[in-house]
Design an enzyme around this catalytic site. Sequence first.
Site, short mmCIF file in Angstrom:
data_model
loop_
_atom_site.label_atom_id
_atom_site.label_comp_id
_atom_site.label_asym_id
_atom_site.label_seq_id
_atom_site.Cartn_x
_atom_site.Cartn_y
_atom_site.Cartn_z
CE LYS A 1 69.04 4.28 14.03
NZ LYS A 1 70.00 3.31 13.49
NE ARG B 1 67.02 -1.82 22.82
CZ ARG B 1 67.94 -2.06 21.88
NH1 ARG B 1 68.43 -1.08 21.16
NH2 ARG B 1 68.38 -3.26 21.66
CG ASP C 1 75.82 7.67 17.77
OD1 ASP C 1 75.26 8.09 16.74
OD2 ASP C 1 75.62 6.54 18.24
CG PHE D 1 73.27 2.20 20.63
CD1 PHE D 1 71.95 2.22 21.05
CD2 PHE D 1 73.58 1.55 19.45
CE1 PHE D 1 70.96 1.61 20.28
CE2 PHE D 1 72.59 0.96 18.68
CZ PHE D 1 71.28 0.98 19.10
CB THR D 2 73.35 -2.67 21.38
OG1 THR D 2 72.72 -2.03 20.27
CG2 THR D 2 72.36 -2.80 22.52
CG PHE E 1 69.27 -7.10 21.40
CD1 PHE E 1 70.52 -6.84 21.92
CD2 PHE E 1 68.92 -6.54 20.19
CE1 PHE E 1 71.43 -6.04 21.24
CE2 PHE E 1 69.82 -5.74 19.50
CZ PHE E 1 71.08 -5.49 20.02
CE1 TYR F 1 83.44 -1.19 -6.97
CE2 TYR F 1 85.30 0.32 -6.82
CZ TYR F 1 84.60 -0.78 -6.34
OH TYR F 1 85.05 -1.44 -5.24
C1 P71 Z 1 67.64 1.54 16.71
C2 P71 Z 1 68.89 1.28 16.00
C3 P71 Z 1 69.00 0.05 15.14
C4 P71 Z 1 69.30 -1.05 16.06
C5 P71 Z 1 70.62 -1.35 16.35
C6 P71 Z 1 70.91 -2.31 17.29
C7 P71 Z 1 69.89 -2.93 17.96
C8 P71 Z 1 68.57 -2.67 17.65
C9 P71 Z 1 68.29 -1.72 16.70
C10 P71 Z 1 71.10 2.12 15.73
C11 P71 Z 1 72.08 3.00 16.19
C12 P71 Z 1 71.78 4.02 17.16
C13 P71 Z 1 72.78 4.83 17.65
C14 P71 Z 1 72.50 5.88 18.66
C15 P71 Z 1 74.37 3.73 16.27
C16 P71 Z 1 73.41 2.88 15.76
C17 P71 Z 1 73.83 1.85 14.75
N1 P71 Z 1 69.88 2.11 16.25
N2 P71 Z 1 74.05 4.68 17.20
O1 P71 Z 1 67.64 2.44 17.58
O2 P71 Z 1 70.53 4.20 17.62
O3 P71 Z 1 73.42 2.25 13.49
O4 P71 Z 1 71.76 0.49 12.86
O5 P71 Z 1 72.72 2.04 11.16
O6 P71 Z 1 74.12 0.27 12.13
O7 P71 Z 1 66.64 0.87 16.43
P1 P71 Z 1 72.98 1.18 12.34
#
Ligand code: P71
Length: 471
Positions: free
Chosen positions: A271, A395, A228, A137-138, A462, A85
Amino acid sequence: MAHLIPQTMGQQFGRRSWAEPWKIKMVEPIRLVSPAEREKAIADAGYNTFLLRSADVYIDLLTDSGTSAMSDRQWAGIMLGDEAYAGSRNFYHLEETVQTYYGYRYLVPTHQGRGAEHLLSKALIKPGHYVPGNMYFTTTRLHQELAGGTFVDVIIDEAHDPANQHPFKGNVDLDKLESLIKRVGAENIPYVSLAGTVNMAGGQPVSMANVRALHALCDRYGVRIYLDATRMIENAFFIQEGEEGYADKSIADILKEFCGYTDGAWMSAKKDHLVNIGGWLAVNDEDVFESARNMVVVYEGLHTYGGMAGRDMEALAIGITEAVQDDHIRARVGQVRYLGELLTDWEIPIVQPVGGHAVFLDAKRIYSHVPQDRFPAQTLAAELYLDSGIRAMERGIVSAGRDPETGDHRYPALELVRLTIPRRVYTQAHMDVVAEAVKAVYDARDETRGLKMVYEPKYLRFFQARFERIS
Ligand code: P71
């Protein structure tokens, strides 16, 4: 008919071919479902590719997030999980690896990127604050808004023009930033939210010159910079390739220099880092660390696992060391570019230059007869699935959501469909199939009328919105 002599891609371009620095050890079977099944599946999913079942998808380009193939070393690391843990040895391995390659002092693990965004936003943003960033970013913007901040876009204008060939379209416009600082006061700007590469702009990089100048400007006003770093290794590749003075520097050295101009970073390890789940926040400031480390136990898990299993942290630490290898990143971005070059040569409108993780189709130009409030990009993603079982992501206006003040749709300049390439997963033949599918949909573009939204959730619409076809 004369016999045609086939040529490899390398031969066609007058160069020797290069290949991925790995070979395949295990495969996952996939299958193309029939046109009638696809018609039913996309209607059942409300014409939203997020709502499709993956069993109904042939080539899945929804995202590069958590969809990478792990190496045999990473899988071996899974077996070394220390599931204590507290104080798991895998945490210390991860901490040391992040310190080595990113250079930040303190590490707080999180379950994925948005967990880290949540902690950082809560730690630094107060109601009434402004958070400038190089395009939204969303999830990032939502956490900034939930903490009481207002996001302000300070990316260069070129980023909003899909045809503009600027090599570093992720750059911050320093004049826009400085006028914001003068207008609202540095004390109301908790940090600059800097992303490398910029996802919503098309995977576009930030140059080293830009981050250096940004650092100098922010230093003058006493404003911090948080990065980021989700696709920062891909960003380092573009610097190595395109910025003067970096051709002979390693990806690892470029990454470290870039991070050195910032005060900390958050990471979606799903990523760049070649794992299926994980994230972190890393900072230099002891106070910010204290605050985030205290909050992580409320929202994520103890500060030595933050929502990840020990085995996840081990696979992640190994993934980082693989991700910063020059030959890995060249093959990764090279594959994305291969798809982009095919579509460019066929004169299909895509975001130029091709970015690091995806090829973005310009739905505004492809469906120029479909008004933006009939969701051209959403429509294009649905049509691509119908044609070939390929799953992509909208997007555009659906992703942009509504303005919290007025309640109206935000109408973004970019109305795109993202063909996101998972790392180490698909072959060149898959890319050929994708390119031909895009061409088929493009050639049939005049028959398309758009969609209407029939269900809209409150947050991040979305993901769960539903649509019907306009006929
Ligand atoms: C991507 C994602 C995943 C995603 C997130 C929201 C809507 C659709 C798909 C996530 C990112 C990202 C950047 C630049 C932070 C996050 C959040 N991307 N910054 O592109 O691209 O990270 O998903 O691990 O929580 O499909 P998280």
